[in-house]
Design a protein around this motif. Structure first.
Motif, short mmCIF file in Angstrom:
data_model
loop_
_atom_site.label_atom_id
_atom_site.label_comp_id
_atom_site.label_asym_id
_atom_site.label_seq_id
_atom_site.Cartn_x
_atom_site.Cartn_y
_atom_site.Cartn_z
N GLY A 48 63.13 88.51 100.19
CA GLY A 48 64.22 89.46 100.08
C GLY A 48 65.47 88.92 99.42
O GLY A 48 66.38 89.69 99.11
N VAL A 49 65.53 87.63 99.19
CA VAL A 49 66.67 87.01 98.50
C VAL A 49 66.20 86.42 97.18
O VAL A 49 66.69 86.76 96.12
CB VAL A 49 67.35 85.94 99.38
CG1 VAL A 49 68.45 85.22 98.60
CG2 VAL A 49 67.94 86.57 100.64
N ARG A 50 65.22 85.52 97.27
CA ARG A 50 64.54 85.04 96.06
C ARG A 50 63.05 85.27 96.27
O ARG A 50 62.34 84.41 96.80
CB ARG A 50 64.82 83.55 95.82
CG ARG A 50 66.14 83.26 95.10
CD ARG A 50 66.15 81.84 94.59
NE ARG A 50 65.02 81.62 93.69
CZ ARG A 50 64.41 80.44 93.55
NH1 ARG A 50 64.81 79.39 94.25
NH2 ARG A 50 63.38 80.31 92.71
N ASP A 51 62.61 86.45 95.88
CA ASP A 51 61.21 86.82 96.08
C ASP A 51 60.35 86.16 95.02
O ASP A 51 60.40 86.51 93.85
CB ASP A 51 61.04 88.33 96.01
CG ASP A 51 61.47 89.02 97.30
OD1 ASP A 51 61.12 88.51 98.38
OD2 ASP A 51 62.15 90.05 97.22
N GLU A 52 59.58 85.19 95.44
CA GLU A 52 58.63 84.52 94.57
C GLU A 52 57.33 84.34 95.34
O GLU A 52 57.33 84.38 96.58
CB GLU A 52 59.17 83.15 94.11
CG GLU A 52 60.42 83.24 93.24
CD GLU A 52 60.89 81.88 92.78
OE1 GLU A 52 60.15 80.89 92.99
OE2 GLU A 52 61.98 81.80 92.20
N PRO A 53 56.23 84.13 94.65
CA PRO A 53 54.97 83.88 95.37
C PRO A 53 55.13 82.74 96.37
O PRO A 53 55.66 81.68 96.04
CB PRO A 53 53.99 83.53 94.25
CG PRO A 53 54.55 84.23 93.04
CD PRO A 53 56.04 84.16 93.19
N GLY A 54 54.71 82.98 97.60
CA GLY A 54 54.81 81.96 98.63
C GLY A 54 56.15 81.88 99.32
O GLY A 54 56.37 80.98 100.15
N ALA A 55 57.07 82.79 99.00
CA ALA A 55 58.37 82.77 99.67
C ALA A 55 58.18 82.91 101.17
O ALA A 55 57.50 83.81 101.65
CB ALA A 55 59.25 83.90 99.14
N ASP A 56 58.80 82.00 101.93
CA ASP A 56 58.57 81.95 103.37
C ASP A 56 59.80 81.32 104.01
O ASP A 56 60.23 80.23 103.61
CB ASP A 56 57.32 81.11 103.66
CG ASP A 56 56.94 81.07 105.14
OD1 ASP A 56 57.76 81.49 105.98
OD2 ASP A 56 55.84 80.59 105.44
N ARG A 57 60.36 81.99 105.01
CA ARG A 57 61.53 81.45 105.70
C ARG A 57 61.23 80.12 106.39
O ARG A 57 62.16 79.34 106.68
CB ARG A 57 62.04 82.45 106.73
CG ARG A 57 62.62 83.72 106.15
CD ARG A 57 63.24 84.57 107.25
NE ARG A 57 63.70 85.86 106.74
CZ ARG A 57 64.36 86.75 107.47
NH1 ARG A 57 64.62 86.49 108.75
NH2 ARG A 57 64.72 87.91 106.95
N GLY A 58 59.98 79.85 106.67
CA GLY A 58 59.62 78.61 107.36
C GLY A 58 59.06 77.54 106.46
O GLY A 58 58.55 76.53 106.96
N SER A 59 59.17 77.71 105.14
CA SER A 59 58.59 76.73 104.22
C SER A 59 59.32 75.40 104.31
O SER A 59 60.46 75.30 104.78
CB SER A 59 58.66 77.25 102.78
OG SER A 59 60.00 77.26 102.32
#
Length: 381
Positions: free
Chosen positions: A82-93
């Motif tokens: 929702g901020v930088r939508d890229e493949p694999g975007a994850d708040r817990g990355s």
């Protein structure tokens, strides 16, 4: 029984004491950055001794670093849904965990969300660990320490100024301005022709295809501008802009200078500043042109004009389409996006755009100052 949302905190508007470090989040597109500039200027005026960190997208450092402005450094935000939508975007990355650890260690006193309605961006700003957070809040978005309701029917410049006003930063300007550098000027000089003919840049692209005026209309305009003594330059980047430029060249008899895909953002700023006029859709290059002081004529959808149109008309003219229904299926685009993505501005009169462009072309030239030298930065800790 449904609970009502809490009211915005009464503390909004009070300056925050002891501020030495500020973080500002706006990690989206070029036009969004430009519309944020007056709010950043207000922050700098309110907290002149604070270090301002701009949290942005990967392209921001190339434009902002080493450029005078109300920021001291630029940090790229990792992919975040929702901020930088890229493949694999994850708040817990792992990238997010490292980023947040680094940013919390900065010890921000203020963290401001200028990115949007806050549904995805407010949690990111809250996770920075700042002493005070502030930002807009759309329906369902989590609140920050100081917040105001996200107003969909408000100009972006004023919306951002409202947000920084929550921490006592009063407006000092309304018109976005971006300083030019010697590097901008040198990059422009390397690609632009010498000679007395006024330069006019055309940008036929837009992030949303529904906001794109047909290439054939731009081609006819290029011919009219050339007949009036101007040298026409095509600017833009990406595959869509390339296809539009090719269509313009095919339909125009003018000797066009095609710079699509050939310019960095600093070079684009320099080229636009050298132009007497820029004619474009509602797009990042249009906003950048106005910010470096060049007159513009732009094709807008009526609903976008409210949020992102030029605030004055002396040197910025608009041609507006009020159409909201899809030309293919008739779906009201105010309610839902049907997916056809056909232009909603194709009906804008070429004569309207041509008349405005020729009127502004008669002016003596762009009212821009020369490039500025980079002032000294604050010493690093």
């Amino acid at each position: 029984m449904r609970r009502s949302s809490p009211a915005p905190p009464a503390a909004g508007g009070a300056p925050v004491p002891g501020v030495t470090r500020i973080a500002v989040l706006r990690a989206n597109f070029l036009g969004d950055l430009v519309l944020t500039l007056p709010a950043l200027e207000a922050l700098r005026a309110a907290y002149p001794d604070a270090e301002v960190t701009y949290l942005g997208a990967p392209w921001h450092p190339g434009l902002l670093e080493s450029r005078p402005g109300p920021w001291d450094r630029v940090v790229v935000v990792p992919p975040w849904p929702g901020v930088r939508d890229e493949p694999g975007a994850d708040r817990g990355s792992l990238a997010v965990r490292r980023f947040l650890a680094e940013q919390r260690a900065e010890g921000y006193d203020l963290a401001l969300q200028l990115h949007g309605g806050g549904g995805h961006s407010n949690p990111l700003v809250a996770a920075l660990g700042a002493r005070v957070t502030a930002g807009a809040r759309d329906t369902g978005a989590p609140p920050l320490d100081r917040w105001l309701p996200y107003a969909h029917d408000q100009h972006e410049v004023l919306r951002c100024l409202d947000v920084v006003g929550l921490v006592g930063a009063a407006p000092v300007t309304l018109e976005p301005r971006l300083a030019l550098t010697p590097g901008d000027a040198a990059a422009a000089a390397a690609v632009l022709p010498a000679g007395p003919a006024p330069l006019v840049a055309l940008h036929a692209g837009a992030q949303d295809p529904r906001r794109r005026w047909p290439p054939g209309c731009f081609a006819a305009l290029a011919d009219a501008l050339t007949d009036a003594g101007a040298r026409v330059v095509l600017v833009g980047s990406g595959d869509d802009d390339r296809r539009a430029a090719d269509a313009i060249r095919a339909a125009s008899s003018a000797p066009l200078l095609d710079l699509v895909g050939a310019l960095s953002l600093p070079a684009l700023a320099g080229v636009l500043a050298r132009c007497r006029l820029v004619v474009a859709n509602d797009s990042g290059p249009r906003h950048l042109a106005a910010a470096v002081g060049t007159a513009t004529v732009s094709v807008f959808l009526e609903r976008n004009l409210l949020n992102a149109g030029p605030l004055t008309r002396a040197r910025h003219r608009v041609a507006v389409s009020a159409r909201t229904d899809c030309p293919v299926c008739g779906t009201d685009q105010r309610v839902t996006r049907c997916g056809h993505d056909r232009s909603l501005v194709a009906g804008v009169s070429p004569e309207t755009v041509r008349a405005a462009a020729l009127d502004l072309l008669e002016d003596d030239g762009p009212a821009v100052s020369g490039p500025v030298q980079q002032p000294g930065r604050r010493a690093a800790r």
